[in-house]
Write a protein that holds these residues in place. Structure first.
Motif, PDB file in Angstrom:
ATOM      1  N   TRP A  39     -48.157 -26.903  29.263  1.00 39.20           N
ATOM      2  CA  TRP A  39     -46.813 -26.818  29.819  1.00 39.20           C
ATOM      3  C   TRP A  39     -46.475 -28.159  30.456  1.00 39.20           C
ATOM      4  CZ3 TRP A  39     -45.368 -26.188  35.303  1.00 39.20           C
ATOM      5  CH2 TRP A  39     -43.978 -25.960  35.474  1.00 39.20           C
ATOM      6  N   CYS A  40     -45.222 -28.616  30.252  1.00 37.94           N
ATOM      7  CA  CYS A  40     -44.808 -29.895  30.802  1.00 37.94           C
ATOM      8  C   CYS A  40     -43.999 -29.662  32.081  1.00 37.94           C
ATOM      9  CB  CYS A  40     -43.971 -30.653  29.769  1.00 37.94           C
ATOM     10  SG  CYS A  40     -43.332 -32.214  30.407  1.00 37.94           S
ATOM     11  N   THR A  41     -44.494 -30.179  33.189  1.00 37.19           N
ATOM     12  CA  THR A  41     -43.803 -29.976  34.472  1.00 37.19           C
ATOM     13  C   THR A  41     -42.554 -30.861  34.579  1.00 37.19           C
ATOM     14  OG1 THR A  41     -45.211 -31.647  35.508  1.00 37.19           O
ATOM     15  CG2 THR A  41     -45.932 -29.358  35.694  1.00 37.19           C
ATOM     16  N   GLU A  42     -42.400 -31.821  33.670  1.00 37.20           N
ATOM     17  CA  GLU A  42     -41.218 -32.702  33.707  1.00 37.20           C
ATOM     18  C   GLU A  42     -40.046 -32.087  32.953  1.00 37.20           C
ATOM     19  OE1 GLU A  42     -41.615 -36.690  34.032  1.00 37.20           O
ATOM     20  OE2 GLU A  42     -43.323 -36.299  35.354  1.00 37.20           O
ATOM     21  N   CYS A  43     -40.318 -31.472  31.778  1.00 39.81           N
ATOM     22  CA  CYS A  43     -39.214 -30.947  30.963  1.00 39.81           C
ATOM     23  C   CYS A  43     -39.344 -29.458  30.658  1.00 39.81           C
ATOM     24  CB  CYS A  43     -39.066 -31.752  29.672  1.00 39.81           C
ATOM     25  SG  CYS A  43     -40.284 -31.313  28.397  1.00 39.81           S
ATOM     26  N   SER A  44     -40.397 -28.827  31.167  1.00 37.54           N
ATOM     27  CA  SER A  44     -40.614 -27.374  31.033  1.00 37.54           C
ATOM     28  C   SER A  44     -40.979 -26.908  29.622  1.00 37.54           C
ATOM     29  CB  SER A  44     -39.386 -26.575  31.510  1.00 37.54           C
ATOM     30  OG  SER A  44     -39.160 -26.817  32.862  1.00 37.54           O
ATOM     31  N   LEU A  53     -49.956 -35.720  25.226  1.00 36.13           N
ATOM     32  CA  LEU A  53     -48.714 -35.912  25.969  1.00 36.13           C
ATOM     33  C   LEU A  53     -47.715 -34.873  25.489  1.00 36.13           C
ATOM     34  CD1 LEU A  53     -46.920 -39.105  24.544  1.00 36.13           C
ATOM     35  CD2 LEU A  53     -48.508 -37.645  23.303  1.00 36.13           C
ATOM     36  N   CYS A  54     -46.630 -34.703  26.265  1.00 34.16           N
ATOM     37  CA  CYS A  54     -45.573 -33.784  25.858  1.00 34.16           C
ATOM     38  C   CYS A  54     -44.709 -34.499  24.824  1.00 34.16           C
ATOM     39  CB  CYS A  54     -44.736 -33.382  27.063  1.00 34.16           C
ATOM     40  SG  CYS A  54     -43.184 -32.574  26.606  1.00 34.16           S
ATOM     41  N   VAL A  55     -44.634 -33.962  23.604  1.00 33.36           N
ATOM     42  CA  VAL A  55     -43.861 -34.664  22.579  1.00 33.36           C
ATOM     43  C   VAL A  55     -42.361 -34.378  22.683  1.00 33.36           C
ATOM     44  CG1 VAL A  55     -45.725 -35.040  20.943  1.00 33.36           C
ATOM     45  CG2 VAL A  55     -44.422 -32.912  20.832  1.00 33.36           C
ATOM     46  N   ASP A  56     -41.974 -33.445  23.553  1.00 30.33           N
ATOM     47  CA  ASP A  56     -40.536 -33.226  23.795  1.00 30.33           C
ATOM     48  C   ASP A  56     -39.951 -34.361  24.630  1.00 30.33           C
ATOM     49  OD1 ASP A  56     -40.663 -30.895  22.390  1.00 30.33           O
ATOM     50  OD2 ASP A  56     -39.561 -29.710  23.858  1.00 30.33           O
ATOM     51  N   CYS A  57     -40.702 -34.854  25.650  1.00 31.16           N
ATOM     52  CA  CYS A  57     -40.166 -35.907  26.527  1.00 31.16           C
ATOM     53  C   CYS A  57     -41.088 -37.123  26.596  1.00 31.16           C
ATOM     54  CB  CYS A  57     -39.901 -35.353  27.930  1.00 31.16           C
ATOM     55  SG  CYS A  57     -41.386 -35.019  28.886  1.00 31.16           S
ATOM     56  N   LEU A  58     -42.202 -37.072  25.875  1.00 32.93           N
ATOM     57  CA  LEU A  58     -43.185 -38.160  25.808  1.00 32.93           C
ATOM     58  C   LEU A  58     -43.809 -38.498  27.169  1.00 32.93           C
ATOM     59  CD1 LEU A  58     -41.519 -40.523  23.144  1.00 32.93           C
ATOM     60  CD2 LEU A  58     -43.239 -38.734  22.810  1.00 32.93           C
TER      61      LEU A  58
HETATM   62 ZN   LIG Z   1     -41.989 -32.829  28.564  1.00 35.34          ZN
END
Ligand SMILES: [Zn+2]
Lengths: 148, 390
Positions: A39-44, A53-58
């Motif tokens: 789960w990405c705490t930056e973009c959810s 890394l989160c590939v939605d927001c890198l």
């Molecule tokens: Zn993200």
């Protein structure tokens, strides 16, 4: 709960997962009887398969592992009656399935310990974890799903 | 012909389909070289004219295109070993067109060769035996096979739209009917819907006869500038539109029923400035019956869910509004592991009116769509729209 397989169980012993540092959290979680997602705490965003890394927001700083509920529904499935690969020859027919997890992502898995005719798209399922005999020291298990 | 959006100065000048379906005494590169001779002869060119080399195969690895250049003793100015699966060769034609248009080469040779059958490769039904690759660890333990992934797509399509096994079987029956008109086709004995439904189940709901065959084979395509092509042996076939796309699991949310053909088809049709009704024949990658149905829907020949009705009652047979794979396709003519090159070769021959018993009469615009990899998992798609001026 992690179950030890008997010799006829699925997956076959030669089909063992191997991890990179990016995917280790998933397989070690399974070894503890937990279905682990990111789960990405930056973009959810919740993502599967795991990445560094989160590939939605890198973002790499915002990404955390969490223990999912293990609940989901059958998105699609197939009963494989022929697979010539070593190990799988002996376990046909088996049920491979896409599971839509309660947390959102779809995961490829298998449905075990049931009559293939009792599975339907939309069936509720719950994760179970199969420990395999391994040739290395890794404490991994393989998540599969059972009908609820 | 209405044309817009795609450079109109590139054409296919020569093609060749290797006649072999079983070649235990040949190598991949040998089949490619024999095919190169065939396509260059067809165009009226020689090996000395070739300054662009494009190719892929089941066993060409890192630097494979350099190995191929060495085998052929060629020294091209442009090299492209793109391998995106069975669709690669459809994409190679597009890449060649771009390179020619940019002035980077003038005569591009696209090659494929395979000995899949004589090597006894289990292409669709073997899989997931103990790979050490962490990327495939998420499918390794679950017995993922090519046919299994397509089967999950088919199962979801049936559940969502009511598509039936009989409708899928109709596709296999039509391909076999076409193959009977193709002297080179490997499987020419007619089959019925019942034959498909009573054949061995491989991965539910797909039966043995829902799957393509495995053969050896290969082929070659020569792409050059329209200006050069005008003076060559055969009537040039123009490239009206082309595009490629991928579809995959993303981060776990993509619509499983949407395939790469949707994206590549929309772009290619936009470039060509033609409508679906303008297409006289379609060459559709037919690894499995469901591949054809999914591709027809995603290319917009019918609405999602209408594919079953579209293919029924000989809906894609010769004589219908949209004949698909008059050569018999991968299901009955040949499928040497990667089939994309044959989609282009047959489309070109049809447009040049060279197909005798299986000829689509008066064909002026053809579509070829290749799928590489695995629908239901991750795959590429490449669409090419071709035309001929009579
Ligand atoms: Zn993200």
């Amino acid at each position: 709960m992690v179950v030890k397989p008997d010799s006829a169980s699925f997956p076959p012993p030669n089909a063992q997962p191997h991890a990179s540092w990016e995917t280790r959290g998933f397989w070690e979680g399974a070894g503890r009887g937990e279905l682990v997602l990111q789960w990405c705490t930056e973009c959810s965003a919740v993502q599967h398969k795991p990445r560094g890394l989160c590939v939605d927001c890198l973002s790499d700083e915002g990404l955390v592992h969490f223990v999912a509920s293990g609940e989901g529904t059958v998105h699609s499935f197939t009963v494989t009656e022929q697979n010539q690969a070593k190990g799988f020859v002996d376990v046909c027919p088996y049920i491979m399935a896409y599971i839509r997890l309660a947390e959102g992502p779809r995961i490829l898995s298998a449905i075990t310990e049931c009559d293939p005719d009792s599975v339907a798209i939309g069936s509720s399922v719950r994760a179970a974890f199969v420990a395999q005999e391994r040739t290395d020291e890794e404490a991994f298990a393989v998540p599969v799903f059972h009908l609820c | 012909m209405v044309q817009n959006g795609f450079p109109q100065n590139v054409a296919i000048a020569g093609v060749y389909e290797h006649p072999s379906r079983f070649s235990p005494n040949k190598t991949e590169f040998q089949i490619m070289a024999e095919s190169a001779k065939g396509a260059l002869d067809d165009a009226g060119l020689t090996r000395n004219d070739v300054d662009g080399l494009f190719g892929a195969s089941m066993s060409m690895g890192l630097m494979g295109i350099v190995d191929l250049a060495e085998y052929l003793d060629l020294y091209p100015d442009y090299l492209d070993g793109t391998n995106i699966g069975g669709s690669s060769f459809v994409a190679h034609v597009s890449h060649a067109a771009a390179a020619i248009n940019a002035g980077l080469c003038n005569v591009a040779l696209v090659l494929y060769g395979s000995t899949a059958a004589s090597n006894s490769m289990a292409i669709g039904t073997g899989g997931s035996g103990g790979s050490k690759n962490p990327d495939v660890a998420f499918s390794t333990p679950y017995g993922m096979t090519t046919v299994g992934s397509y089967a999950m797509y088919a199962k979801l399509h049936m559940e969502t739209f009511g598509t039936t096994s009989e409708q899928l079987a109709e596709i296999a029956v039509t391909m076999r009917k076409h193959a009977a008109l193709n002297p080179l086709a490997k499987m020419r004995t007619p089959i019925s819907i019942d034959d498909v439904l009573s054949s061995r189940m491989i991965s539910r709901p797909l039966h043995l006869l829902d799957c393509c065959i495995i053969s050896d084979g290969g082929g070659a395509i020569v792409v050059t500038s329209a200006e050069r092509a005008r003076d060559l042996r055969k009537t040039p076939v123009s490239i009206l539109g082309s595009s490629e796309a991928v579809q995959h699991q993303g981060t776990g949310y993509n619509d499983l029923l949407t395939i790469a053909a949707k994206q590549s088809g929309e772009v290619a049709f936009g470039q060509a400035g033609v409508s679906r009704e303008d297409i006289d024949l379609a060459m559709i990658y037919d690894s499995f019956t469901i591949t054809v149905l999914a591709t027809l829907e995603n290319l917009g020949f019918c609405e999602p869910g209408e594919g079953g009705d579209f293919v029924s009652n000989a809906g894609i047979a010769l004589g219908s509004k949209l004949p698909v794979n008059p050569d018999g396709g991968g299901m009955s003519s040949n499928h040497p592991g990667m089939r994309g090159i044959f989609l282009v070769i047959e489309a070109v021959k049809q447009l040049r009116n060279e197909c005798e018993a299986r000829q689509v009469s008066g064909a002026e615009i053809a579509l070829a769509h290749g799928t590489g990899g695995t629908i239901g998992d991750k795959h590429s798609g490449a669409t090419l729209i071709l035309g001929i001026d009579r």
